[in-house]
Scaffold this motif. Structure first.
Motif, PDB file in Angstrom:
ATOM      1  N   UNK A 295      92.021  43.160  81.491  1.00 37.21           N
ATOM      2  CA  UNK A 295      91.123  42.857  80.373  1.00 37.21           C
ATOM      3  C   UNK A 295      91.910  42.551  79.093  1.00 37.21           C
ATOM      4  N   UNK A 296      93.039  43.205  78.930  1.00 37.39           N
ATOM      5  CA  UNK A 296      93.871  42.946  77.756  1.00 37.39           C
ATOM      6  C   UNK A 296      94.372  41.496  77.784  1.00 37.39           C
ATOM      7  N   UNK A 297      94.807  41.086  78.973  1.00 37.67           N
ATOM      8  CA  UNK A 297      95.266  39.702  79.141  1.00 37.67           C
ATOM      9  C   UNK A 297      94.124  38.722  78.854  1.00 37.67           C
ATOM     10  N   UNK A 298      92.956  39.046  79.372  1.00 39.98           N
ATOM     11  CA  UNK A 298      91.779  38.189  79.181  1.00 39.98           C
ATOM     12  C   UNK A 298      91.467  37.987  77.695  1.00 39.98           C
ATOM     13  N   UNK A 299      91.482  39.084  76.964  1.00 40.36           N
ATOM     14  CA  UNK A 299      91.142  39.021  75.536  1.00 40.36           C
ATOM     15  C   UNK A 299      92.166  38.209  74.760  1.00 40.36           C
ATOM     16  N   UNK A 300      93.432  38.395  75.097  1.00 45.88           N
ATOM     17  CA  UNK A 300      94.469  37.628  74.400  1.00 45.88           C
ATOM     18  C   UNK A 300      94.346  36.136  74.676  1.00 45.88           C
ATOM     19  N   UNK A 301      93.997  35.802  75.912  1.00 44.42           N
ATOM     20  CA  UNK A 301      93.816  34.390  76.264  1.00 44.42           C
ATOM     21  C   UNK A 301      92.615  33.792  75.526  1.00 44.42           C
ATOM     22  N   UNK A 302      91.549  34.588  75.432  1.00 43.75           N
ATOM     23  CA  UNK A 302      90.297  34.047  74.880  1.00 43.75           C
ATOM     24  C   UNK A 302      90.282  34.054  73.349  1.00 43.75           C
ATOM     25  N   UNK A 303      90.771  35.138  72.751  1.00 45.17           N
ATOM     26  CA  UNK A 303      90.662  35.270  71.291  1.00 45.17           C
ATOM     27  C   UNK A 303      91.991  35.149  70.552  1.00 45.17           C
ATOM     28  N   UNK A 304      93.088  35.055  71.277  1.00 41.40           N
ATOM     29  CA  UNK A 304      94.386  34.922  70.613  1.00 41.40           C
ATOM     30  C   UNK A 304      95.261  36.140  70.802  1.00 41.40           C
ATOM     31  N   UNK A 305      96.575  35.908  70.690  1.00 42.03           N
ATOM     32  CA  UNK A 305      97.533  36.966  71.032  1.00 42.03           C
ATOM     33  C   UNK A 305      97.531  38.144  70.078  1.00 42.03           C
ATOM     34  N   UNK A 306      97.046  37.903  68.853  1.00 42.24           N
ATOM     35  CA  UNK A 306      97.082  39.019  67.887  1.00 42.24           C
ATOM     36  C   UNK A 306      95.841  39.913  67.991  1.00 42.24           C
ATOM     37  N   UNK A 307      94.998  39.672  69.012  1.00 42.80           N
ATOM     38  CA  UNK A 307      93.789  40.484  69.166  1.00 42.80           C
ATOM     39  C   UNK A 307      94.153  41.842  69.771  1.00 42.80           C
ATOM     40  N   UNK A 308      93.658  42.899  69.130  1.00 45.68           N
ATOM     41  CA  UNK A 308      93.923  44.251  69.652  1.00 45.68           C
ATOM     42  C   UNK A 308      92.702  44.749  70.419  1.00 45.68           C
ATOM     43  N   UNK A 309      92.921  45.682  71.327  1.00 47.15           N
ATOM     44  CA  UNK A 309      91.800  46.229  72.090  1.00 47.15           C
ATOM     45  C   UNK A 309      91.814  47.752  72.025  1.00 47.15           C
ATOM     46  N   UNK A 310      90.639  48.333  72.234  1.00 48.12           N
ATOM     47  CA  UNK A 310      90.585  49.787  72.405  1.00 48.12           C
ATOM     48  C   UNK A 310      89.474  50.102  73.402  1.00 48.12           C
TER      49      UNK A 310
END
Ligand code: ZN
Length: 345
Positions: free
Chosen positions: A230-245
Motif C-alpha cells: 500500500x505504501x508503494x501504491x500511494x507513492x505511485x498515485x500521489x507522489x513520492x513525498x506522500x506519507x502514510x500512517x
C-alpha cells in the motif's frame, strides 16, 4: 391537335425541376402511369391520319423519351440524396465545422491509474456480479446473521428469502469470496466495481459508488507485505513525498484491521479544511484476511495467510482533483466532465 399538345407538354417538362421526392412522384403520376398523359397521347396518335403518322410518330417517341429521362434523372438524385445546387453546397472556402471529442470520466481515469499500479505488482483484475446473495456479500465474510456489523452497510434488498437474501452488493468483497471459492491459492487480484448502499444522496454520500478491493493470499503473507504494497501504491498515485500512517480499526472480515491515512494532498500536512486541519486524510481500509473467511471460502488457514484492502474510487478522485461534491460524478454535466483529460483509446 396532337402536335400542339405535344409542344405544350414538352415546354412543361423542360421547366420541371422538382424540389422534393413528392413533386417527382406527382410528375410520374401525371405522365408515366397507365392512365397518364404519355399513354393518352399514344391513344390519340392512333386516330391521326396516315400521312401525319410518320412525322408525328417520331415527335411522340422523342417526347416519351424526354419524359422518361427527366424522371430518371431526378429519381437518381433523390434516391442518393445528392441533389445539388450551388445554394445547398454553401461556401466551399469556409473552414470545416469542428466536432466535439469526448473525455474520459474522472472515475474511469482514476480507476485505470489504480489498476495500472497494481498490475505492475503482479495483481490481476477480477470482476463479479452486482446482484449478490447473502452468502457472498455477508455470511462468508464473517457477518453472522443478525450481527450488528451488517448495520454498517445499509443494503438494497431485492428479494428476501430464508437464509440467503438477494441484494445489490454493498462492497466488492463478494468478488474475493467467489475468487477463493472457485480457485486455489495463491490469489493476487484487485476487484474494481460499482457497489450500492441505501443512503440519502448528498455531497458526501451516494447510493452507489465505486470501489477497488485487493486480495493477496499465499503462504507466508504478512502485515509487512500489506504495508509495503500500500505504501508503494500511494507513492505511485500521489507522489513520492506522500506519507502514510495506519490506525487500528475493525472490519468483520479482517484481523487485525487498519485504516490507512495519507498526508493531506492539498496542504501537504500543514492543515487545511479538507483534512480538517489534521494534516491527514483517510483513503482505505485494510487488514489480514480473517482465518474464518479463508475457511469459509475453502482455503486452508493453517497453510495460507493473506491481506485485503478496499478503497472508494470517488474518495481517491476527490483527493486527486479536489472535487468536493460526490453528486458531480453522476450528474453528467458536460461542463464538469469536459475538464478532464481527453484520451483516445
Ligand atoms: Zn490538508
Amino acid at each position: 391537335m396532337l402536335q400542339d399538345k405535344i409542344q405544350q407538354y414538352t415546354e412543361e417538362i423542360e421547366r420541371f425541376a422538382p424540389q422534393s421526392a413528392q413533386e417527382l412522384e406527382a410528375f410520374r403520376l401525371k405522365f408515366l402511369v397507365a392512365k397518364g398523359i404519355v399513354r393518352d397521347l399514344f391513344e390519340e396518335f392512333k386516330t391521326v391520319s396516315a400521312d401525319q403518322k410518320r412525322a408525328l410518330g417520331k415527335t411522340l417517341n422523342e417526347f416519351k423519351q424526354s419524359v422518361e429521362q427527366k424522371y430518371k434523372l431526378f429519381q437518381a438524385q433523390f434516391a442518393s440524396g445528392t441533389q445539388s445546387s450551388k445554394k445547398e453546397i454553401g461556401d466551399l472556402t469556409l473552414p470545416g465545422e469542428g466536432f466535439a471529442v469526448g473525455s474520459r470520466h474522472p472515475l474511469s481515469l482514476v480507476r485505470k491509474e489504480i489498476v495500472e499500479i497494481f498490475k505492475k505488482l503482479g495483481f490481476t483484475v477480477a470482476e463479479g456480479p452486482e446482484i449478490e446473495d447473502d452468502w457472498h456479500n455477508f455470511s462468508a465474510l464473517n457477518f453472522p446473521p443478525e450481527h450488528p456489523a451488517r448495520d454498517m452497510q445499509d443494503t438494497f434488498f431485492i428479494k428476501k428469502q430464508a437464509g440467503n437474501d438477494i441484494a445489490l452488493r454493498t462492497h466488492t468483497s463478494s468478488v474475493q469470496v467467489r475468487m477463493m471459492e472457485n480457485g486455489t491459492p495463491p490469489f493476487r487480484s484487485i476487484m474494481p466495481g460499482r457497489v450500492y448502499r441505501n443512503e440519502a444522496i448528498s455531497a458526501r454520500a451516494h447510493c452507489f459508488f465505486h470501489q477497488v478491493e485487493g486480495l493477496y493470499v499465499d503462504k507466508g503473507v504478512s502485515f509487512a507485505d500489506l504495508k509495503q504494497t500500500l505504501y508503494h501504491f500511494v507513492q505511485e498515485l500521489f507522489g513520492e513525498d506522500t506519507r502514510v500512517r495506519f490506525r487500528p480499526s475493525y472490519f468483520p472480515f479482517t484481523e487485525p484491521s487498519a485504516e490507512m491515512d495519507i498526508s493531506c494532498t492539498i496542504c501537504k500536512g500543514k492543515g487545511c479544511t479538507l483534512c480538517k486541519h489534521t494534516g491527514w486524510v483517510e483513503i482505505l481500509g485494510c487488514g489480514m484476511v480473517d482465518p474464518n473467511v479463508l475457511e469459509n471460502c475453502g482455503v486452508d488457514s493453517a497453510k495460507y495467510t493473506g491481506f485485503a484492502f478496499g478503497m472508494g474510487i470517488e474518495r481517491i478522485t476527490n483527493l486527486k482533483y479536489e472535487i468536493k461534491d460526490l453528486r458531480l460524478f453522476s450528474e453528467n454535466d458536460v461542463r464538469f466532465l469536459s475538464q478532464f483529460e481527453t484520451e483516445l483509446i
